[in-house]
Design a protein around this motif. Structure first.
Motif, short mmCIF file in Angstrom:
data_model
loop_
_atom_site.label_atom_id
_atom_site.label_comp_id
_atom_site.label_asym_id
_atom_site.label_seq_id
_atom_site.Cartn_x
_atom_site.Cartn_y
_atom_site.Cartn_z
N GLU A 1 0.49 -1.02 -0.11
CA GLU A 1 -0.04 -0.08 0.29
C GLU A 1 0.57 1.41 0.35
O GLU A 1 -0.07 2.35 -0.14
CB GLU A 1 -0.98 -0.33 1.03
N LYS A 2 2.17 1.11 -0.07
CA LYS A 2 2.90 1.92 0.40
C LYS A 2 3.65 2.59 -1.30
O LYS A 2 3.63 1.51 -1.95
CB LYS A 2 3.92 2.18 1.61
N THR A 3 4.49 3.43 -1.21
CA THR A 3 5.18 3.86 -2.60
C THR A 3 6.67 3.27 -2.01
O THR A 3 7.27 3.49 -0.94
CB THR A 3 5.32 5.02 -2.78
N PHE A 4 7.39 3.37 -3.31
CA PHE A 4 8.69 2.95 -3.24
C PHE A 4 9.42 3.50 -2.09
O PHE A 4 10.54 2.41 -0.68
CB PHE A 4 9.28 2.36 -4.54
N GLU A 5 9.35 4.96 -2.37
CA GLU A 5 9.92 5.82 -1.17
C GLU A 5 9.33 5.13 0.32
O GLU A 5 10.38 4.78 1.18
CB GLU A 5 9.84 7.11 -1.61
N GLN A 6 8.60 5.29 -0.01
CA GLN A 6 7.55 4.93 1.52
C GLN A 6 8.55 3.64 2.00
O GLN A 6 8.37 3.11 3.50
CB GLN A 6 6.85 4.77 1.54
N VAL A 7 8.47 2.57 1.70
CA VAL A 7 8.40 1.19 2.06
C VAL A 7 9.88 0.64 2.50
O VAL A 7 10.17 0.44 3.61
CB VAL A 7 8.67 0.57 0.88
N PHE A 8 10.90 1.93 1.72
CA PHE A 8 12.39 2.25 2.56
C PHE A 8 12.40 2.36 4.63
O PHE A 8 12.49 1.64 5.03
CB PHE A 8 12.82 2.84 2.04
N ALA B 1 17.61 5.71 8.76
CA ALA B 1 17.27 6.25 7.18
C ALA B 1 18.29 6.49 6.37
O ALA B 1 17.97 7.88 5.43
CB ALA B 1 16.14 7.00 7.26
N MET B 2 19.10 5.41 5.93
CA MET B 2 20.11 6.65 4.61
C MET B 2 20.25 5.98 3.33
O MET B 2 20.57 5.95 2.71
CB MET B 2 21.91 5.86 5.14
N PHE B 3 18.96 4.87 3.40
CA PHE B 3 19.25 4.44 2.00
C PHE B 3 18.41 4.35 1.38
O PHE B 3 17.05 4.58 1.36
CB PHE B 3 18.52 2.67 2.40
N THR B 4 18.07 4.57 -0.06
CA THR B 4 17.12 4.87 -1.25
C THR B 4 17.68 4.67 -2.30
O THR B 4 18.28 3.68 -2.41
CB THR B 4 16.86 6.66 -1.09
N ALA B 5 16.59 3.84 -2.97
CA ALA B 5 16.84 3.64 -4.46
C ALA B 5 17.98 3.86 -4.93
O ALA B 5 17.39 5.45 -5.84
CB ALA B 5 15.45 2.88 -5.18
N GLY B 6 18.60 3.58 -5.67
CA GLY B 6 20.12 4.19 -6.60
C GLY B 6 20.46 4.72 -5.25
O GLY B 6 21.25 5.45 -6.39
N GLY B 7 21.41 4.79 -4.24
CA GLY B 7 22.22 5.96 -3.33
C GLY B 7 21.66 5.23 -2.09
O GLY B 7 20.52 4.48 -1.32
N VAL B 8 22.06 6.62 -1.71
CA VAL B 8 22.19 6.72 -0.30
C VAL B 8 21.31 7.77 0.28
O VAL B 8 21.88 9.03 -1.10
CB VAL B 8 22.95 6.46 0.86
N ARG B 9 20.73 8.39 0.92
CA ARG B 9 20.21 10.00 1.30
C ARG B 9 20.96 10.69 1.61
O ARG B 9 21.21 11.90 1.25
CB ARG B 9 18.93 9.52 1.96
N ARG B 10 22.17 10.61 2.18
CA ARG B 10 23.13 11.29 2.59
C ARG B 10 24.11 10.76 2.97
O ARG B 10 25.06 9.62 2.73
CB ARG B 10 23.45 11.51 4.77
N ASP B 11 25.55 12.01 2.67
CA ASP B 11 26.50 11.68 2.35
C ASP B 11 26.84 11.98 3.49
O ASP B 11 27.13 12.25 4.42
CB ASP B 11 26.91 12.71 1.66
N ILE B 12 28.54 11.28 3.52
CA ILE B 12 29.36 10.87 4.90
C ILE B 12 30.56 11.96 5.10
O ILE B 12 31.02 11.61 3.57
CB ILE B 12 30.07 9.92 5.39
N GLU B 13 30.45 13.61 5.31
CA GLU B 13 31.30 14.70 4.49
C GLU B 13 32.68 13.78 5.10
O GLU B 13 33.16 13.10 6.28
CB GLU B 13 31.25 15.58 5.20
#
Lengths: 137, 398
Positions: free
Chosen positions: B51-58, B150-162
């Motif tokens: 029932e959720k979108t791919f973004e939400q399933v993460f 909450a670091m993962f998303t389809a195609g990469g990661v959501r935050r960089d480690i500076e």
């Protein structure tokens, strides 16, 4: 302040009920016992039986299978007792509120005295909530 | 059969992380059979995912289990990337490895602590959890949250480690290494721990294959199964590290495997940081505009074994079917093999040795008379028995 509430203030014993949770809250609650947070310095202790407890700490969404057990545990606690809903799932059902097995947030099943939001709440949040709860005695 | 007793372990116990219910059938001190029941933690995640979108399933799969909260998004991301045939940027691969390995370290430390508690070594429990805190601090620095990153998303990661955070990560890891040395030394050299854990809960190589057990449970019996090596994903294929195995298959071997795995994790993180220095900051995401119709299978090595995700899509923005298999589902069954024939006092540690992820289960242990259903022992008493046995051995050693 009577002797009873004076001593209760210094020794809130907590029974932890983990519903259908993801473990994060359970781990953070245990974390409070460990040296960095050391909840026992406030006289707060996790106990193994609801009959010994003053506070019922409920985390996780409550599913249909947990609900009768939660009610049973609540019945076993000696009153007056406080109920604390821990984490987003405990407060509202969180991300699992739309699930097919969800049986309602904790406050629709038993009366709740305090809510600790967060996913998961930090151990500091639990310390501060229990301190505030102790002040209301 | 009148002498047979039932000892239920579960569902609500303060020291088990998730709810699961075990029934031990005992004759005297000896465990003769085990049954288990799950469902206390059923949240209908597979149905919710549809029932959720791919973004939400993460965010949803992250909350299957709080301790392996990277493994599930990791496997889900792998399956989506298989469907859309996308190659993720190198920097994202290394970040994924770093998060995955930090999680392994904190999970193994957590296990060492709990195992210590079950054996009656509360000092080990306190210390292991104290040393776990710096790892959680690193997570907070990297992702902003101690758990559920909450670091993962389809195609990469959501935050960089500076780059500016590398020094802190390296410093914390080198300090952590000393702490792990200390814990490893304490476990390996203690005669009481040897007496309590050697030849307890033994799983042979054949048992492991029969029960299809995974992760450290399998590796402790000489089955070198590790998805990171067998089917490398993210950057694991390009890094230099070893699969840790042991031959004995008892509780001690499982502890040894977990302790030594932490060194490998530290090695992987250090290498990833080194390689990341050569890649410019910010290149962390290949945008996936559309997920086509297809079937994707992704897996990831969680601290407890292989996490497997099957995703079927039909070109819309949510999965048609999402099937998840967590490692504990396989591993918990081995309890039947490792526990039957043991004494009750060894049952707690045999169960804990699997590191069962009960997020899929419940907790509280109560012992009942088989015929009358009267309670004899509860969960605390069961752990106490285990702790008493350690105390006896300690006195004998003295």
């Amino acid at each position: 302040m009577g002797l009873k509430s004076f001593s209760l203030k210094k020794s809130l014993w907590v029974f932890h009920f983990g519903g259908a949770s993801c473990n994060n809250c359970d781990i953070e609650i245990l974390d409070c016992l460990t040296p960095r947070y050391d909840v026992e310095r406030f006289g707060i202790k996790l106990v193994g039986s609801p009959r010994h407890a003053d506070v019922l700490l409920v985390n996780g969404s409550i599913n249909k299978r947990d609900k009768p057990r939660l009610l049973e545990v609540y019945d076993q606690i000696a009153k007056p007792a406080f109920v604390v809903a821990f984490g987003a799932c405990g407060c509202t059902g969180g991300i699992f509120a739309e699930g097919i097995t969800f049986a309602g947030p904790v406050d629709t099943i038993i009366p709740v005295d305090a809510y600790i939001p967060g996913c998961p709440p930090k151990p500091e949040a639990m310390l501060s909530a229990l301190m505030k709860l102790a002040e209301t005695i | 059969m009148s002498k047979q007793k039932i000892i239920p372990i579960g569902p609500y116990h303060p020291l088990q992380e998730e709810p699961e219910y075990f029934k031990l059938y005992c004759e005297g001190e000896k465990v003769v059979d085990v049954e288990w029941e799950t469902g206390y933690n059923h949240r209908g995640i597979e149905k919710l995912a549809e029932e959720k979108t791919f973004e939400q399933v993460f965010f949803l799969v992250e909350r299957i289990c709080g301790i392996c909260s990277t493994s599930h998004p990791f496997a889900f991301a792998n399956s989506l990337e298989e469907i859309s045939k996308v190659e993720i940027p190198d920097r994202a691969k290394y970040i994924r490895c770093i998060i995955g390995e930090l999680e392994r370290i904190h999970s193994h430390l957590l296990w060492v602590g709990l195992a210590g508690h079950f054996l009656g070594y509360d000092t080990v429990f306190m210390w292991a959890w104290k040393y776990r805190e710096p790892v959680l601090d690193l997570f907070e620095i990297i992702s902003g949250n101690r758990n559920s990153y909450a670091m993962f998303t389809a195609g990469g990661v959501r935050r960089d480690i500076e780059q500016s955070k590398f020094a802190k990560i390296r410093q914390d890891l080198s300090e952590l290494k000393k702490k792990v040395d200390l814990l490893t030394g304490a476990v390996m050299d203690d005669p009481v721990i040897h007496a309590r854990t050697k030849n307890v809960g033994v799983m042979t190589r054949e048992d492991i294959i029969d029960y299809a057990a995974l992760g450290p449970t399998a590796r402790a019996s000489g089955v070198a199964i590790d998805v990171r090596k067998d089917d490398p994903y993210a950057a694991y294929g390009s890094l230099d590290w070893n699969v840790i195995t042991a031959e004995e298959g008892d509780v001690f071997a499982k502890a040894k495997v977990r302790l030594l795995e932490m060194y490998e994790s530290i090695k992987i993180i250090e290498q990833s940081l080194e390689k990341m220095e050569k890649i410019p900051e910010g290149d962390i995401l290949t945008t996936i505009w559309e997920i086509p119709e297809g079937i994707g299978m992704g897996h990831a090595e969680a601290p407890r074994g292989e996490v497997f995700h099957f995703v079927k899509t039909d070109g819309t923005n949510s999965p048609v079917r999402h099937k998840i298999r967590a490692p504990s589902y396989m591993n918990i069954a081995t309890f039947k093999k490792s526990c039957v024939g043991q004494t009750i006092s060894d049952a707690a540690i045999s169960l804990a040795a699997v590191d069962p992820c009960y997020c899929c289960t419940e907790r509280m242990a109560v012992a009942c008379d088989h015929t009358s259903g009267k309670q004899i022992l509860d969960g605390e008493a069961l752990i106490k028995r285990s702790q008493d046995k350690t105390r006896e051995i300690k006195n004998k050693v003295k």
